[in-house]
Scaffold this motif. Structure first.
Motif, PDB file in Angstrom:
ATOM      1  N   ALA A 127       8.323   9.529 -15.782  1.00  0.00           N
ATOM      2  CA  ALA A 127       7.209   9.534 -14.835  1.00  0.00           C
ATOM      3  C   ALA A 127       7.262   8.328 -13.918  1.00  0.00           C
ATOM      4  N   ILE A 128       7.541   7.156 -14.475  1.00  0.00           N
ATOM      5  CA  ILE A 128       7.647   5.948 -13.665  1.00  0.00           C
ATOM      6  C   ILE A 128       8.816   6.051 -12.703  1.00  0.00           C
ATOM      7  N   ASP A 129       9.939   6.546 -13.186  1.00  0.00           N
ATOM      8  CA  ASP A 129      11.137   6.673 -12.354  1.00  0.00           C
ATOM      9  C   ASP A 129      10.884   7.586 -11.154  1.00  0.00           C
ATOM     10  N   ILE A 130      10.238   8.720 -11.372  1.00  0.00           N
ATOM     11  CA  ILE A 130       9.951   9.655 -10.279  1.00  0.00           C
ATOM     12  C   ILE A 130       9.062   8.982  -9.234  1.00  0.00           C
ATOM     13  N   ALA A 131       8.026   8.266  -9.697  1.00  0.00           N
ATOM     14  CA  ALA A 131       7.126   7.595  -8.758  1.00  0.00           C
ATOM     15  C   ALA A 131       7.847   6.517  -7.960  1.00  0.00           C
ATOM     16  N   LEU A 132       8.762   5.793  -8.593  1.00  0.00           N
ATOM     17  CA  LEU A 132       9.508   4.751  -7.881  1.00  0.00           C
ATOM     18  C   LEU A 132      10.444   5.352  -6.840  1.00  0.00           C
ATOM     19  N   TRP A 133      11.078   6.469  -7.157  1.00  0.00           N
ATOM     20  CA  TRP A 133      11.918   7.148  -6.168  1.00  0.00           C
ATOM     21  C   TRP A 133      11.071   7.657  -5.002  1.00  0.00           C
ATOM     22  N   ASP A 134       9.863   8.118  -5.303  1.00  0.00           N
ATOM     23  CA  ASP A 134       8.954   8.554  -4.247  1.00  0.00           C
ATOM     24  C   ASP A 134       8.664   7.396  -3.286  1.00  0.00           C
ATOM     25  N   ILE A 135       8.386   6.233  -3.852  1.00  0.00           N
ATOM     26  CA  ILE A 135       8.138   5.046  -3.025  1.00  0.00           C
ATOM     27  C   ILE A 135       9.377   4.662  -2.233  1.00  0.00           C
ATOM     28  N   ALA A 136      10.536   4.647  -2.886  1.00  0.00           N
ATOM     29  CA  ALA A 136      11.768   4.249  -2.199  1.00  0.00           C
ATOM     30  C   ALA A 136      12.040   5.148  -0.994  1.00  0.00           C
ATOM     31  N   GLY A 137      11.831   6.453  -1.162  1.00  0.00           N
ATOM     32  CA  GLY A 137      12.026   7.371  -0.048  1.00  0.00           C
ATOM     33  C   GLY A 137      11.025   7.135   1.072  1.00  0.00           C
ATOM     34  N   LYS A 138       9.770   6.900   0.696  1.00  0.00           N
ATOM     35  CA  LYS A 138       8.750   6.649   1.715  1.00  0.00           C
ATOM     36  C   LYS A 138       9.032   5.352   2.476  1.00  0.00           C
ATOM     37  N   GLN A 139       9.494   4.333   1.759  1.00  0.00           N
ATOM     38  CA  GLN A 139       9.822   3.077   2.431  1.00  0.00           C
ATOM     39  C   GLN A 139      10.958   3.252   3.431  1.00  0.00           C
ATOM     40  N   ALA A 140      11.896   4.136   3.101  1.00  0.00           N
ATOM     41  CA  ALA A 140      13.034   4.392   3.976  1.00  0.00           C
ATOM     42  C   ALA A 140      12.774   5.512   4.970  1.00  0.00           C
ATOM     43  N   SER A 141      11.599   6.158   4.876  1.00  0.00           N
ATOM     44  CA  SER A 141      11.245   7.310   5.718  1.00  0.00           C
ATOM     45  C   SER A 141      12.271   8.435   5.580  1.00  0.00           C
ATOM     46  N   LYS A 142      12.703   8.665   4.339  1.00  0.00           N
ATOM     47  CA  LYS A 142      13.685   9.703   4.062  1.00  0.00           C
ATOM     48  C   LYS A 142      13.261  10.514   2.836  1.00  0.00           C
ATOM     49  N   PRO A 143      13.592  11.812   2.796  1.00  0.00           N
ATOM     50  CA  PRO A 143      13.431  12.552   1.544  1.00  0.00           C
ATOM     51  C   PRO A 143      14.308  11.942   0.457  1.00  0.00           C
ATOM     52  N   GLY A 183       0.771  -1.231   0.000  1.00  0.00           N
ATOM     53  CA  GLY A 183       0.000   0.000   0.000  1.00  0.00           C
ATOM     54  C   GLY A 183       0.804   1.284   0.000  1.00  0.00           C
ATOM     55  N   VAL A 184       2.111   1.230  -0.282  1.00  0.00           N
ATOM     56  CA  VAL A 184       2.912   2.444  -0.397  1.00  0.00           C
ATOM     57  C   VAL A 184       2.659   3.047  -1.784  1.00  0.00           C
ATOM     58  N   ILE A 185       2.315   4.327  -1.815  1.00  0.00           N
ATOM     59  CA  ILE A 185       1.947   4.996  -3.065  1.00  0.00           C
ATOM     60  C   ILE A 185       3.026   6.007  -3.451  1.00  0.00           C
ATOM     61  N   GLY A 186       3.428   5.967  -4.707  1.00  0.00           N
ATOM     62  CA  GLY A 186       4.355   6.952  -5.249  1.00  0.00           C
ATOM     63  C   GLY A 186       3.749   7.664  -6.436  1.00  0.00           C
ATOM     64  N   TRP A 187       4.071   8.953  -6.559  1.00  0.00           N
ATOM     65  CA  TRP A 187       3.549   9.761  -7.654  1.00  0.00           C
ATOM     66  C   TRP A 187       4.679  10.221  -8.568  1.00  0.00           C
ATOM     67  N   GLY A 188       4.433  10.142  -9.862  1.00  0.00           N
ATOM     68  CA  GLY A 188       5.361  10.674 -10.858  1.00  0.00           C
ATOM     69  C   GLY A 188       4.624  11.587 -11.811  1.00  0.00           C
ATOM     70  N   GLU A 189       5.377  12.348 -12.571  1.00  0.00           N
ATOM     71  CA  GLU A 189       4.774  13.312 -13.505  1.00  0.00           C
ATOM     72  C   GLU A 189       5.699  13.500 -14.682  1.00  0.00           C
ATOM     73  N   THR A 190       5.108  13.701 -15.856  1.00  0.00           N
ATOM     74  CA  THR A 190       5.879  14.018 -17.052  1.00  0.00           C
ATOM     75  C   THR A 190       5.051  14.921 -17.964  1.00  0.00           C
ATOM     76  N   TYR A 191       5.599  15.205 -19.119  1.00  0.00           N
ATOM     77  CA  TYR A 191       4.960  16.108 -20.064  1.00  0.00           C
ATOM     78  C   TYR A 191       3.638  15.539 -20.570  1.00  0.00           C
ATOM     79  N   GLY A 192       2.633  16.399 -20.615  1.00  0.00           N
ATOM     80  CA  GLY A 192       1.379  16.076 -21.274  1.00  0.00           C
ATOM     81  C   GLY A 192       0.863  17.309 -21.978  1.00  0.00           C
ATOM     82  N   ILE A 193       1.772  18.214 -22.274  1.00  0.00           N
ATOM     83  CA  ILE A 193       1.393  19.500 -22.849  1.00  0.00           C
ATOM     84  C   ILE A 193       0.594  19.298 -24.127  1.00  0.00           C
ATOM     85  N   VAL A 194       1.103  18.445 -25.019  1.00  0.00           N
ATOM     86  CA  VAL A 194       0.353  18.042 -26.207  1.00  0.00           C
ATOM     87  C   VAL A 194       0.467  16.520 -26.329  1.00  0.00           C
TER      88      VAL A 194
END
Length: 389
Positions: free
Chosen positions: A125-141, A62-73
């Protein structure tokens, strides 16, 4: 048993804008049925709204990570790559080593020549979300996961002065100077009296201590760029960004070796391979990694390559909800070579309500978010805007 990826979902987040990015439409810049217009000076398509692609990854625990990338067009292009290809090769993976997953996903399409563009935006986008999860799992920024915080605050430069007249653009710059900002950049497509006149007027308005850069928007031949930069130099040009078309490595080499002004490039690069091709030939002074194109993994690789070559890092910040900005600030705070960060005030300020967390930009500097992972989360109101794609 490691906690592995269980699901990957893709969304668009779209918001209206009162004024299109870069400023009011100029004569001949008509909006089509999809809400797109083409800026005449740089022949580039822009939407009349803000839009990006968000990725939500959740682990079995249940650890959630968010990523974002271009969707301008054409956000559907990114979404199709993720949904049709990348999801099945991400589910089941251990997110504690995001760079290993990134490299495996990158390898999937190398032999077919998909080493950039929408494909690598999707990876980002996937990479950013995975890093978000990794940090949350470690309780670190994320910054601590990347080796530790080097910059507690990051100088911010005001990017873009979206007003119709030169006088109004100067007044807008002065208003930001009064708020504690001393560094600025103007966009050549909106410099309707020419870039030399733009810089001359801004210099008169802001004084000799302000640093002022020009974004030339990849729109010139080498000879044209050299002429424009040389004309601006007497007025104190901080750096010249994107002076020639991105494909023209030879032209970039010619410009970078012909002017005294520092040349800044790299917003549109996707990987460290793009950088290596240019560093070997060109006299690059500043690289400008854009997190939405690169992801944290390649952002860090580019930053470390810059440091190895004595090149400054001044990251780009684009249109978005703020998730990839948070990722950019996390990575930037861990890179010694970072000298500042772009501040897209026309986006950051109106979009604050989209995210929770303590990310801020005030009095000329960013304060990176301090919570675990990226340190930000979409607000309930932002979640209500998400459209599955």
């Amino acid at each position: 048993m490691p906690d592995v990826v269980a699901s990957v979902e893709v969304f668009t987040l779209t918001q209206t804008r009162e004024t299109p990015y870069l400023g009011e439409r100029l004569p001949g810049e008509e909006v089509n049925a999809k809400g797109y217009l083409v800026r005449k000076d740089n022949r580039t398509v822009y939407p009349t709204f803000d839009r990006s692609v968000l990725v939500r990854i959740e682990t079995r625990q249940g650890v959630i990570g968010w990523g974002e990338t271009y969707g301008i067009v054409a956000p559907g292009a990114v979404a199709a790559i993720i949904n049709d290809l990348l999801v099945d090769f991400t589910i089941g993976r251990d997110p504690t080593d995001p760079s290993a997953i990134y490299d495996d996903l990158y390898d999937l399409m190398r032999v077919r020549g998909y080493t950039g563009g929408f494909y690598v935006d999707a990876l980002a986008a996937i990479d950013i979300a995975l890093w978000d999860i990794a940090g949350k799992q470690a309780s670190k920024p994320v910054a601590e996961m990347l080796g530790g915080v080097v910059h507690g605050q990051i100088p911010a430069y005001v990017s873009g002065l979206p007003e119709v007249t030169l006088d109004a653009r100067c007044a807008l710059a002065v208003s930001w100077q009064a708020k504690g900002y001393s560094d600025f950049k103007f966009a050549s497509p909106m410099a309707n009296q020419g870039v030399e006149a733009e810089l001359r007027a801004l210099r008169a308005a802001l004084g000799s201590d302000a640093r002022i850069a020009a974004d030339l928007h990849w729109n010139h031949t080498a000879d044209e760029a050299i002429s424009l930069i040389t004309a601006m130099e007497p007025h104190g040009l901080w750096f010249a960004e994107a002076p020639v078309r991105t494909e023209g490595i030879g032209a970039l080499e010619q410009v970078s070796k012909s002017v005294e002004t520092p040349v800044a490039v790299g917003e549109e690069w996707r990987t460290d391979h793009d950088m290596r091709q240019r560093v070997e030939r060109c006299r690059i002074a500043i690289v400008q990694p854009e997190m939405g194109h690169k992801g944290i993994t390649n952002f860090m690789r580019i930053g470390k390559m810059a440091a190895a070559h004595g090149i400054d890092v001044l990251p780009h910040a684009t249109i978005g909800a703020g998730i990839f900005l948070a990722a950019s600030l996390q990575a930037s705070s861990a890179l010694e070579a970072v000298i500042g960060h772009e501040f897209q005030h026309s986006i950051f300020e109106p979009n604050r309500w989209l995210l929770t967390g303590d990310m801020d930009c005030a009095a000329g500097a960013y304060s990176p978010p301090t919570g675990p992972g990226l340190g930000v989360e979409p607000t309930r109101k932002a979640l209500d805007l998400l459209q599955p794609i």
